[in-house]
Scaffold this motif. Structure first.
Motif, PDB file in Angstrom:
ATOM      1  N   ARG A 327      -2.016  13.391  26.391  1.00 46.84           N
ATOM      2  CA  ARG A 327      -2.782  12.577  25.450  1.00 46.84           C
ATOM      3  C   ARG A 327      -2.174  12.650  24.049  1.00 46.84           C
ATOM      4  N   GLY A 328      -1.698  13.844  23.689  1.00 42.53           N
ATOM      5  CA  GLY A 328      -1.085  13.985  22.375  1.00 42.53           C
ATOM      6  C   GLY A 328       0.110  13.081  22.191  1.00 42.53           C
ATOM      7  N   ASP A 329       0.954  12.977  23.221  1.00 39.23           N
ATOM      8  CA  ASP A 329       2.114  12.083  23.137  1.00 39.23           C
ATOM      9  C   ASP A 329       1.679  10.622  23.036  1.00 39.23           C
ATOM     10  N   GLN A 330       0.678  10.246  23.821  1.00 38.54           N
ATOM     11  CA  GLN A 330       0.176   8.870  23.762  1.00 38.54           C
ATOM     12  C   GLN A 330      -0.373   8.556  22.378  1.00 38.54           C
ATOM     13  N   MET A 331      -1.086   9.512  21.830  1.00 37.46           N
ATOM     14  CA  MET A 331      -1.666   9.329  20.503  1.00 37.46           C
ATOM     15  C   MET A 331      -0.570   9.191  19.447  1.00 37.46           C
ATOM     16  N   MET A 332       0.410  10.066  19.498  1.00 34.65           N
ATOM     17  CA  MET A 332       1.485  10.028  18.512  1.00 34.65           C
ATOM     18  C   MET A 332       2.276   8.727  18.600  1.00 34.65           C
ATOM     19  N   LEU A 333       2.498   8.249  19.804  1.00 32.99           N
ATOM     20  CA  LEU A 333       3.231   6.994  19.970  1.00 32.99           C
ATOM     21  C   LEU A 333       2.449   5.825  19.396  1.00 32.99           C
ATOM     22  N   ALA A 334       1.131   5.808  19.624  1.00 33.53           N
ATOM     23  CA  ALA A 334       0.312   4.732  19.065  1.00 33.53           C
ATOM     24  C   ALA A 334       0.311   4.787  17.545  1.00 33.53           C
ATOM     25  N   MET A 335       0.162   5.987  16.996  1.00 37.28           N
ATOM     26  CA  MET A 335       0.146   6.142  15.542  1.00 37.28           C
ATOM     27  C   MET A 335       1.494   5.768  14.932  1.00 37.28           C
ATOM     28  N   LEU A 336       2.567   6.155  15.598  1.00 36.78           N
ATOM     29  CA  LEU A 336       3.899   5.850  15.080  1.00 36.78           C
ATOM     30  C   LEU A 336       4.158   4.354  15.075  1.00 36.78           C
ATOM     31  N   SER A 337       3.797   3.684  16.156  1.00 42.29           N
ATOM     32  CA  SER A 337       4.003   2.239  16.227  1.00 42.29           C
ATOM     33  C   SER A 337       3.216   1.522  15.140  1.00 42.29           C
ATOM     34  N   ARG A 338       1.957   1.891  14.976  1.00 37.98           N
ATOM     35  CA  ARG A 338       1.121   1.256  13.946  1.00 37.98           C
ATOM     36  C   ARG A 338       1.659   1.557  12.551  1.00 37.98           C
ATOM     37  N   GLY A 339       2.040   2.811  12.319  1.00 36.14           N
ATOM     38  CA  GLY A 339       2.516   3.198  11.003  1.00 36.14           C
ATOM     39  C   GLY A 339       3.822   2.527  10.628  1.00 36.14           C
ATOM     40  N   CYS A 340       4.751   2.455  11.564  1.00 32.05           N
ATOM     41  CA  CYS A 340       6.041   1.813  11.272  1.00 32.05           C
ATOM     42  C   CYS A 340       5.860   0.324  10.998  1.00 32.05           C
ATOM     43  N   ARG A 341       4.972  -0.301  11.745  1.00 32.62           N
ATOM     44  CA  ARG A 341       4.716  -1.721  11.505  1.00 32.62           C
ATOM     45  C   ARG A 341       4.124  -1.935  10.109  1.00 32.62           C
ATOM     46  N   ALA A 342       3.195  -1.084   9.715  1.00 32.69           N
ATOM     47  CA  ALA A 342       2.593  -1.205   8.386  1.00 32.69           C
ATOM     48  C   ALA A 342       3.645  -1.037   7.293  1.00 32.69           C
ATOM     49  N   ILE A 343       4.554  -0.095   7.472  1.00 35.10           N
ATOM     50  CA  ILE A 343       5.619   0.121   6.492  1.00 35.10           C
ATOM     51  C   ILE A 343       6.462  -1.136   6.328  1.00 35.10           C
ATOM     52  N   ARG A 344       6.795  -1.767   7.427  1.00 41.70           N
ATOM     53  CA  ARG A 344       7.609  -2.983   7.350  1.00 41.70           C
ATOM     54  C   ARG A 344       6.837  -4.129   6.705  1.00 41.70           C
ATOM     55  N   GLU A 345       5.591  -4.302   7.128  1.00 40.77           N
ATOM     56  CA  GLU A 345       4.808  -5.428   6.616  1.00 40.77           C
ATOM     57  C   GLU A 345       4.491  -5.299   5.127  1.00 40.77           C
ATOM     58  N   LEU A 346       4.368  -4.072   4.663  1.00 45.38           N
ATOM     59  CA  LEU A 346       3.991  -3.855   3.263  1.00 45.38           C
ATOM     60  C   LEU A 346       5.188  -3.577   2.348  1.00 45.38           C
ATOM     61  N   GLY A 347       6.395  -3.579   2.907  1.00 51.21           N
ATOM     62  CA  GLY A 347       7.580  -3.359   2.088  1.00 51.21           C
ATOM     63  C   GLY A 347       7.606  -1.978   1.446  1.00 51.21           C
ATOM     64  N   THR A 348       7.130  -0.984   2.180  1.00 48.73           N
ATOM     65  CA  THR A 348       6.993   0.354   1.620  1.00 48.73           C
ATOM     66  C   THR A 348       8.338   0.979   1.258  1.00 48.73           C
ATOM     67  N   LEU A 349       9.329   0.860   2.120  1.00 52.94           N
ATOM     68  CA  LEU A 349      10.609   1.515   1.851  1.00 52.94           C
ATOM     69  C   LEU A 349      11.319   0.877   0.664  1.00 52.94           C
ATOM     70  N   GLU A 350      11.138  -0.417   0.495  1.00 56.50           N
ATOM     71  CA  GLU A 350      11.700  -1.080  -0.683  1.00 56.50           C
ATOM     72  C   GLU A 350      11.021  -0.563  -1.953  1.00 56.50           C
ATOM     73  N   LEU A 351       9.720  -0.306  -1.859  1.00 60.65           N
ATOM     74  CA  LEU A 351       8.995   0.229  -3.006  1.00 60.65           C
ATOM     75  C   LEU A 351       9.459   1.640  -3.334  1.00 60.65           C
ATOM     76  N   VAL A 352       9.656   2.464  -2.307  1.00 57.47           N
ATOM     77  CA  VAL A 352      10.172   3.823  -2.537  1.00 57.47           C
ATOM     78  C   VAL A 352      11.533   3.754  -3.236  1.00 57.47           C
ATOM     79  N   SER A 353      12.383   2.828  -2.796  1.00 54.12           N
ATOM     80  CA  SER A 353      13.723   2.696  -3.373  1.00 54.12           C
ATOM     81  C   SER A 353      13.670   2.377  -4.865  1.00 54.12           C
ATOM     82  N   SER A 354      12.625   1.701  -5.292  1.00 58.38           N
ATOM     83  CA  SER A 354      12.525   1.323  -6.700  1.00 58.38           C
ATOM     84  C   SER A 354      12.297   2.519  -7.620  1.00 58.38           C
ATOM     85  N   TYR A 355      11.957   3.680  -7.046  1.00 59.19           N
ATOM     86  CA  TYR A 355      11.742   4.892  -7.843  1.00 59.19           C
ATOM     87  C   TYR A 355      13.014   5.717  -8.010  1.00 59.19           C
ATOM     88  N   ARG A 356      14.080   5.360  -7.301  1.00 56.53           N
ATOM     89  CA  ARG A 356      15.316   6.162  -7.380  1.00 56.53           C
ATOM     90  C   ARG A 356      16.002   5.968  -8.732  1.00 56.53           C
TER      91      ARG A 356
END
Length: 356
Positions: A327-356
């Motif tokens: 169950r832990g693996d299933q949970m982590m996979l679901a959380m990872l998929s949702r989290g990575c999608r949110a990062i892409r949709e919200l442009g999070t990594l581009e925002l982090v880059s703006s602080y460098r």
């Protein structure tokens, strides 16, 4: 509150004599049964028969360390964090948590006990299934009750059980970044066949950005739950009240990290995208009610976007270094998929880059 009682090593040590001494009441009998699915701790329900009529409850939730000695040693800081939260923090913030009747911990942190209020008939959230918009609103408004009362208050820097690097600590941020890169490699090596190539790329890039991410906005901070997600929430059956549990990852950092982690991992992606603006506005409104000033809604939204790295970070660390279950693996996979999608949709990594 530290006691002179022995700390139960396991549920068999929660005897009538021990429990009676911890509660300050005569106990004739106690029945201990496991509840919850924690991977780094073990929680039990104690049903108590008193020697005489008592105003105390007849059931409690008792939290002990994991029964695996190796896990105990690895997460001792988390145990220290949780005991410290209930003894020194809980009454000073407004987030709803169970009442604590007794706490104790050894000097090395590998053995501890908490006797907490039993919140039944409240039920635990289901991390894999995700939550409803009503439950999400309860969660984000409750979260403001942690962040608002602790907003930018340096007194909390003195806590001993902080699990994440403190704001502005460059060396700690670099160390965490190195660990996160390693964790990403471990996760992909173990579960890569179940993770899309797109998510693997996002995970790798997000973990490579952790050092810069931790150094962004160091002047805006509050106490953080650190693992603010559905499995750590109890909902009353009518969904009018929430209780937040599992305080083993208390940290100090950008408050919206908790908010972003919750929405990214605890809502189905389509639901999150539809209602996240409203949820951020709800959180912001309640936050201002605790006296937070100079923090406008658009800044809160930007912090929310930035905070999304919290999702793959905790998934990577949890998957790489915690004990595993199906169950832990299933949970982590679901959380990872949702989290990575949110990062892409919200442009999070581009925002982090703006602080460098």
């Amino acid at each position: 509150m530290t006691s002179v009682l022995n700390i139960p090593r396991g549920p068999e040590d929660v005897t009538p004599t021990w429990l009676g001494a911890a509660l300050g009441a005569g106990v004739d009998a106690v029945e201990v049964t496991p509840i919850g699915t924690g991977q780094t701790g073990a929680t039990y329900r104690a049903t108590v028969t008193y020697a005489q009529q008592s105003a105390l409850p007849t059931t409690f939730a008792i939290k002990l360390p994991a029964q695996d000695d190796a896990v105990r040693e690895r997460v001792a800081l988390g145990y220290r964090s949780e005991v410290e939260f209930y003894t020194d923090v809980a009454e000073k913030v407004a987030i709803p948590v169970p009442g604590c009747f007794h706490s104790d911990i050894t000097d090395d942190g590998t053995d501890f006990v908490l006797i907490l209020a039993d919140m039944a008939p409240a039920v635990q959230g289901d991390q894999i299934a995700g939550c409803s918009p009503v439950e999400a609103r309860l969660a984000v408004e409750a979260l403001a009750g942690l962040h608002g009362p602790s907003w930018c208050d340096g007194v909390w820097m003195q806590l001993s059980g902080i699990a994440m690097p403190k704001p502005g600590d460059k060396d700690a941020a670099k160390g965490m970044g190195d660990v996160c890169r390693m964790a990403a490699d471990i996760v992909i090596g173990r579960l890569g066949s179940s993770i899309s190539s797109e998510d693997q790329e996002t995970l790798t890039a997000a973990m490579a950005s952790v050092t810069d991410w931790l150094m962004a906005e160091p002047d805006r901070y509050a106490l953080m739950h650190g693992d603010y997600r559905l499995d750590n929430m109890l909902f009353d059956p009518d969904r009018t009240r929430i209780t937040v549990v599992d305080w083993q990852t208390v940290g100090i950092g950008l408050p919206a990290r908790d908010l972003a982690y919750f929405t990214a991992t605890s809502l189905e992606s389509a639901v999150r995208a539809e209602i996240e603006r409203d949820l951020v506005a709800d959180y912001h409104r309640v936050l201002l009610g605790y006296g937070v000033e100079g923090y406008d809604l658009e800044t809160c939204w930007a912090d929310y976007r930035l905070g999304m790295v919290q999702a793959p970070l905790l998934v990577a660390l949890g998957t790489a270094f915690a004990s595993t279950t199906e169950r832990g693996d299933q949970m982590m996979l679901a959380m990872l998929s949702r989290g990575c999608r949110a990062i892409r949709e919200l442009g999070t990594l581009e925002l982090v880059s703006s602080y460098r």
